[in-house]
Design a protein around this motif. Structure first.
Motif, PDB file in Angstrom:
ATOM      1  N   TRP A  73      32.189  38.242  47.444  1.00 28.40           N
ATOM      2  CA  TRP A  73      32.388  36.911  46.892  1.00 28.40           C
ATOM      3  C   TRP A  73      33.739  36.333  47.327  1.00 28.40           C
ATOM      4  O   TRP A  73      33.923  35.134  47.326  1.00 28.40           O
ATOM      5  N   GLU A  74      34.664  37.220  47.703  1.00 24.21           N
ATOM      6  CA  GLU A  74      35.958  36.786  48.235  1.00 24.21           C
ATOM      7  C   GLU A  74      36.143  37.453  49.590  1.00 24.21           C
ATOM      8  O   GLU A  74      36.096  38.670  49.697  1.00 24.21           O
ATOM      9  N   LYS A  75      36.374  36.671  50.624  1.00 21.80           N
ATOM     10  CA  LYS A  75      36.528  37.211  51.988  1.00 21.80           C
ATOM     11  C   LYS A  75      37.643  38.255  52.070  1.00 21.80           C
ATOM     12  O   LYS A  75      37.572  39.198  52.835  1.00 21.80           O
ATOM     13  N   SER A  76      38.683  38.071  51.245  1.00 25.42           N
ATOM     14  CA  SER A  76      39.820  38.995  51.289  1.00 25.42           C
ATOM     15  C   SER A  76      39.429  40.413  50.873  1.00 25.42           C
ATOM     16  O   SER A  76      40.164  41.360  51.114  1.00 25.42           O
TER      17      SER A  76
END
Length: 184
Positions: A73-76
């Protein structure tokens, strides 16, 4: 029928149902050659300082029978998820394409299939032990009751019928799982 006996039979049935549920849960973790999101169920990811199950930080899908995709859900989180999958030691080699993580599930070797079938059999034996323990507890409780010997004998027969039913159910579940594992 005496309500104490009815209560013992109900609680015995509940215990036996719990053994079946435990077996089914254990069988989900035994892979059968085709990709499943459940294969990554044990993966924990470091997320803002706490260990979080993978499915709470990413979408886990199986586009086909040999591939698992993990879309964070978060690219990081990509590198952290990739590292967690490798650390989980599941035998997978995740590939990071910058957007998501792709895992190719290799086909099982014949030797590995036999090992998994053996593992499934061991799990089913554990479930049978649970069912027999429930039978033993029920029979012990029935013997302590202050009712006629005929009622006690009938109750013990009912407990044995329950035991036979659940042992057969375990055997049936095992047969399905073994067939699934051994099918190439």
């Amino acid at each position: 029928m005496d309500e104490d006996i009815e209560f013992i039979l109900d609680s015995t049935k509940e215990s036996m149902e719990a053994a079946i549920k435990h077996l089914e849960k254990a069988f989900v973790n035994i892979r059968a050659g085709k990709a499943s999101p459940a294969m990554l169920g044990s993966v924990m990811v470091e997320y803002y300082g706490s260990l979080t199950p993978l499915n709470q930080v990413a979408n886990v899908n199986t586009p086909d029978g040999r591939t698992i995709t993990v879309q964070p859900w978060e690219k990081s989180m990509l590198h952290e998820i990739e590292r967690s999958i490798m650390m989980a030691n599941l035998g997978f080699n995740p590939m990071n394409n910058g957007e998501s993580i792709i895992i190719n599930v290799p086909p099982l070797t014949e030797e590995r299939r036999r090992e998994l079938a053996k593992q499934a059999k061991a799990e089913s034996e554990e479930a049978k032990i649970g069912v027999r323990a429930a039978r033993k507890d029920a029979n012990t409780d029935i013997k302590k009751l202050d009712v006629s010997e005929d009622l006690k004998a009938n109750a013990e027969v009912d407990v044995q019928e329950l035991t036979d039913k659940y042992v057969k159910l375990i055997d049936d579940i095992l047969a399905v799982k073994e067939k699934e594992i051994m099918t190439v």
